[in-house]
Scaffold this active site. Structure first.
Site, mmCIF file in Angstrom:
data_model
loop_
_atom_site.group_PDB
_atom_site.id
_atom_site.type_symbol
_atom_site.label_atom_id
_atom_site.label_comp_id
_atom_site.label_asym_id
_atom_site.label_seq_id
_atom_site.Cartn_x
_atom_site.Cartn_y
_atom_site.Cartn_z
ATOM 1 N N CYS A 412 47.476 51.312 -22.368
ATOM 2 C CA CYS A 412 47.929 50.054 -22.988
ATOM 3 C C CYS A 412 49.388 50.298 -23.603
ATOM 4 O O CYS A 412 49.893 49.216 -23.491
ATOM 5 C CB CYS A 412 47.040 50.067 -24.513
ATOM 6 S SG CYS A 412 46.905 51.502 -25.229
ATOM 7 N N HIS A 456 45.339 52.156 -29.754
ATOM 8 C CA HIS A 456 45.693 50.907 -28.879
ATOM 9 C C HIS A 456 46.994 50.222 -29.390
ATOM 10 O O HIS A 456 47.520 50.447 -30.272
ATOM 11 C CB HIS A 456 44.679 49.669 -29.144
ATOM 12 C CG HIS A 456 44.770 48.729 -28.013
ATOM 13 N ND1 HIS A 456 44.632 48.891 -26.728
ATOM 14 C CD2 HIS A 456 44.750 47.310 -28.056
ATOM 15 C CE1 HIS A 456 44.643 47.943 -26.025
ATOM 16 N NE2 HIS A 456 44.806 46.891 -26.791
ATOM 17 N N ASP A 472 47.183 40.387 -26.048
ATOM 18 C CA ASP A 472 46.741 41.842 -25.627
ATOM 19 C C ASP A 472 47.035 42.017 -24.180
ATOM 20 O O ASP A 472 46.237 41.609 -23.689
ATOM 21 C CB ASP A 472 45.732 42.192 -26.365
ATOM 22 C CG ASP A 472 45.222 43.535 -25.916
ATOM 23 O OD1 ASP A 472 46.075 44.341 -25.297
ATOM 24 O OD2 ASP A 472 44.182 44.106 -26.599
#
Lengths: 655, 336
Positions: A412, A456, A472
């Protein structure tokens, strides 16, 4: 007075082999967990010292001279210094203490030295708690405490069987438990620390950091450690909304994103919003200032402030497990952002990632507005064929370019970093937000657990009429990550944290039970602090209990406990023989009729005299006398004779 | 220091210790008589607790607090257990066999646990002489301690004060109590080895005719007398009689005749006139032993005391007792 040596004085009693075995055994129990954390030579050296002491005991040779012991101590200290470059601090201190326990044994001749070594053992127990206060550690240390106490009792009663000494130790600990509980609850708690702690006091805590560069989140994601737990008052947010906001990263130097300077603001609760969630967070210590909250926080916990970018900051670093109440709302009305902040959210280092910069500029030229630009970027990621992996390839200087156009595989942080870069390059203010995404509900106690593996990073983009909007990029490129978690998102074959592996499904049930227990332990035992103590006191009706009230309460309860214990122990003493008791009742009865037993009078003479004096009851009196003599001096007749004696004494009628 | 002070002022000591010696019969160490103070190890343990507490506060260690408080509670429980190890212990003194001056009187102390638990590592220490012994009293049982107290001079040797001490279970506290049971030991004069005086001629002549009671040949039964040796009681005759509770007057003693020995008078006046009293008594004691060994019939004459000639264990004892107590003020009669 003659000065003959005192046989109970510990300094005059020599340590026996049995004492030594017990002492070394229990010390090993205490030291064992340290062996896993200490440098490799420490357990080795300690074992050598123990073995050396045993050799002296076996050969009955005189113990080594003080100089030799001092020499070994110096060697040990040199080793510590070579290892840590200091003799102070938590880890070096514990290593030295462990060594000293071995050295203390080398000069242990008497029970006094041995008892001091046992006290050192008690102290070493607490050093284990500096690292972990988990239930297994507590259990192991409980065993060690028991063993040390048995050892200590063995010094006072060398002739007694170890089994009996162990029973005494268990009894002592059981008697100590009520007093310990009272002390634990009522002893006036002070918020530590009392003085500065060593530099390394809080190392070894995992968690997010102030910076994000490729690779550091993916290494965190391999950890099963718990980041925090949350107890929701009612419903859980749906998986897509489980974004736990942590540090917001503003500044990019081409490779690393960092928080950078930022001011604390006076918190104003957000207006509007779709849904409201109330919950309490129990945050594991991570030695940083930030707290985590579901986006978007609508309250600020006690002793915490909010940064201008919506990050919760505790006034003190979180060094102990911390519990705070939170309220969050979903999608509140946007606030206007300061111009300076927007300008900062556009800043990029020069001459990095030329291809990405060119792509972004191309998007800007082609799109009609900011939202159109955003959609183009999202489409680009969706169609890019990116894979999500916990083992991303290493990247060079132009990390964004390499990720976007050649390796196309990342975690991520790669997605977030690349996306924020693209946005900034295209002239849209963007920032990276790190935190946790996801979590797991324990069906046993309804506690929501978030682990380090759910760390994350995502981005926020500023749109003129909608404010900061969460995007995201990982979720865009690899949709499975958000909906079904990390385990489904990474390709089969990638290493996963143990607890996320699906083939260990059968472990889940046990794990849920265990974690529910751990949570209780954390809250009730480990989380008992000055605030909890105040809560408890006001719960039992003592509002604003200061240390004086607490001390008074403590001493009264302790006093009562000691008296109860004393009464118990005396009660155990007064166990009059039932035969004797019946006889005493008999003599009282006769004495009331004027036939008291003379001190020198034996039972037979007395019974004969009484029978003569009270002829009406002569026969029963003689029978009681004979039965008493039989029970007392004859071979034991079991319980029936005793009952018979009691009955006869009771039924004796003296007219 | 305080101990020495109390030794010099027994009345203060009695007041403090809560009893007036000597104590007859079974002495129960009631709570009021059991004292307890932290031992040196106890202070060190306390220091350890303080360090643990400071560490727990400084590092905010919940389990550290738990450990500290558990140990503190253990110290507290240990205190109660240490006091309990002595409390309600029943102490009584047994019979002490007579000894000669210069030997050690063997005082027996009987410790009755009177409890469902055992009482390990109890030290009995004779305060005056320092004689001491550690003993374990088993659960619902008893134990015996023999204190060897040096007997320096003849006469009655009272046991005196005995300290019972224990540090069990943890050694952090020292609990003790004093008892002074009513026990005494008869101390004979120190016997001096010396050649026996010559026996008188008329006694020697008389010895030829009449049978002299001795130990060698059975010659018949006679009524039991309290001074007879149990070895000579006709136990078979006792066993045959129906009464289980035989009075001494029903018992019979076997009579023996010994070889006719010379009749010997161990007379105070046979000793040189300038000899000191203690020296005389020592010499006489030595004679008694030698005469008994030699198998003679001997009598003892002291100023104001005369013991008719005889032989045997009890006769010897009577002679030595007379020597031991010669010219001493009579002490309060107790169970000898």
């Amino acid at each position: 007075m003659t000065a003959s040596p005192h046989p109970l004085a510990p300094e005059l009693r020599l340590v026996s082999m049995r004492d030594l075995v017990w002492l070394v055994g229990s010390l090993l129990l205490v030291i064992a967990p340290h062996a896993l954390r200490a440098p490799w030579w420490l357990p080795l050296l300690t074992l050598c010292l123990f073995a050396w002491r045993f050799q002296y005991a076996l050969t009955r040779a005189p113990l080594p001279s003080r100089w030799l012991v001092l020499g070994v101590a110096l060697v040990g200290m040199l080793g510590v210094w070579l290892e840590y470059r200091t003799l102070f601090g938590r880890q070096p201190g514990i290593v030295l203490l462990t060594l000293f326990a071995g050295l203390k044994l080398l000069e242990t001749r008497s029970h006094r030295d041995a008892a001091l070594a046992a006290f050192l053992g008690y102290f070493l127990i607490i050093t284990n708690f500096l690292y972990t206060q988990s239930i297994p550690t507590a259990a192991l240390m409980g065993v060690a405490l028991f063993a040390l106490t048995t050892t200590l009792i063995g010094f006072s009663a060398p002739q007694r069987a170890p089994r009996a000494n162990a029973r005494t130790a268990a009894l002592l600990l059981a008697h100590a438990a009520p007093a310990a509980l009272v002390l634990f609850l009522l002893f006036p708690r002070v918020q530590g620390p009392l003085w500065g702690l060593p530099q390394d006091a809080y190392t070894g805590m995992t968690g997010l950091s102030e910076t994000m560069s490729p690779g550091n989140l993916s290494s965190l994601a391999q950890s099963d450690a718990i980041a925090f737990r949350a107890e929701f008052e009612s419903d859980l947010p749906p998986p897509a909304l489980r974004y736990w906001r942590g540090p917001v990263l503003w500044d990019f130097d081409g490779r690393t994103w960092s928080i950078g300077p930022g001011s604390l603001v006076n918190f104003a609760p957000p207006r509007g919003g779709r849904a409201t969630y109330r919950y309490a967070v129990v945050l594991e210590p991570h030695n940083r200032h930030w707290l985590f909250a579901l986006e978007t926080a609508a309250t600020v916990p006690e002793r915490a402030r909010m940064r201008f970018d919506g990050q919760l900051i505790a006034l003190q670093p979180v060094r102990a497990r911390m519990r705070y109440e939170m309220t969050s709302v979903v999608s509140p009305e946007p606030d206007a952002e300061a111009v300076s902040a927007l300008r900062r959210a556009l800043r990029l280092p020069r001459d990095y990632n030329p291809r990405a910069t060119a792509l972004a500029e191309q998007w800007r030229a082609q799109s009609s507005g900011d939202e159109d630009l955003l959609l183009r970027a999202i489409d680009f990621l969706k169609a890019g064929g990116y894979t999500y992996t916990l083992e991303p390839p290493l990247l060079g200087a132009h990390s964004v370019d390499e990720f976007l156009f050649s390796t196309k595989a990342g975690f991520c942080e790669h997605f977030a970093s690349a996306f924020a870069f693209l946005m900034r390059a295209a002239g849209l203010p963007a920032r990276v937000v790190t935190g946790y995404q996801g979590g797991e509900l324990n069906p046993i106690d309804r506690v929501f657990t978030v682990r380090q593996s759910e760390a994350h990073a995502w981005t926020e983009v500023y749109l003129r009429n909608r404010g900061w909007v969460r995007v995201d990029p990982t979720g865009v490129a690899v949709p499975g990550r958000i909906e079904s978690g990390l385990a489904r998102a990474v390709p089969v074959g990638d290493p996963l944290p143990l607890l996320m592996q699906s083939r260990l499904e059968w472990l889940r049930g046990a794990r849920y039970q265990w974690e529910a227990l751990v949570h209780k332990w954390n809250l009730l035992v480990l989380g008992y602090n000055p605030e909890r103590q105040r809560d408890l006191m006001s719960y039992v009706g003592m509002r604003d209990a200061d240390w004086r009230t607490l001390t008074a309460a403590l001493f009264s309860v302790l006093g009562v406990l000691t008296l109860v214990l004393l009464a118990w122990s005396l009660n155990r003493l007064v166990r009059p023989d039932p035969v004797q008791r019946a006889w005493a009742a008999f003599t009282r009865k006769l004495a009331a009729r004027g036939v008291a037993r003379a001190p020198h009078e034996g039972p037979r003479d007395y019974a004969t005299r009484a029978a003569r004096a009270l002829p009406g009851a002569g026969w029963p009196i003689l029978r009681i006398g004979a039965l008493y003599i039989h029970l007392r001096y004859g071979r034991r007749n079991g319980g029936r004779g005793v009952a018979q004696l009691r009955r006869r004494v009771r039924e004796l009628r003296l007219a | 220091m305080i101990g020495a002070l109390l030794d010099r002022n027994p009345r203060i000591a009695n007041w403090i210790y809560g009893f007036t010696p000597p104590e007859r019969g079974v002495v129960v160490l009631v709570h009021r008589r059991v004292y307890i103070v932290p031992a040196r190890l106890g202070w060190l343990f306390g220091a350890t607790l303080v360090i643990l507490l400071i560490g727990s506060i400084n590092y905010a260690l919940s389990l550290g607090f738990a450990l500290t408080f558990l140990l503190a509670g253990m110290g507290l429980a240990g205190m109660v257990h240490t006091a309990r190890n002595l409390a309600r212990l029943a102490v009584s003194a047994g019979r002490a066999e007579p000894v000669f001056a210069g030997e050690s009187a063997q005082f027996r102390l009987h410790l009755d646990g009177r409890a469902a638990f055992d009482r390990p590592a109890i030290l009995a220490r004779h305060v005056r002489s320092g004689a001491q012994l550690v003993v374990d009293v088993p659960a619902s049982g008893d134990a015996e301690v023999v204190l060897a107290v040096p007997a320096r001079s003849r006469g009655w040797l009272p046991l005196g004060r005995v300290m019972l001490e224990t540090r069990f279970p943890l050694g952090l506290f020292r609990s003790w109590s004093y008892v002074e049971p009513d026990a005494r030991c008869l101390v004979y004069p120190r016997p001096e080895r010396a050649p026996l005086p010559p026996s008188s001629a008329e006694a020697a002549a008389g010895a030829q005719r009449s049978p002299v009671p001795g130990n060698d040949d059975f010659s018949g039964l006679r009524a039991y007398q309290r001074s007879d040796s149990p070895k000579h009681v006709a136990w078979k005759a006792v066993a045959r009689s129906d009464s289980h509770y035989t009075r001494s007057d029903g018992m019979l003693t076997k009579q023996f005749t010994g070889e006719a020995g010379a009749e010997l008078w161990l007379d105070w006046r046979l000793l040189p006139p300038g000899m000191a009293v203690e020296g005389r008594l020592s010499r006489l004691a030595g004679w008694v032993l030698a005469a008994e060994r030699g198998g003679a019939n001997y009598g003892l004459r002291l100023p104001g005391v005369e013991i008719a000639p005889g032989r045997g264990e009890s006769h010897r004892g009577a002679c030595l007792q007379a020597l031991a107590l010669y010219d001493l003020p009579a002490t309060a009669e107790g169970a000898a």
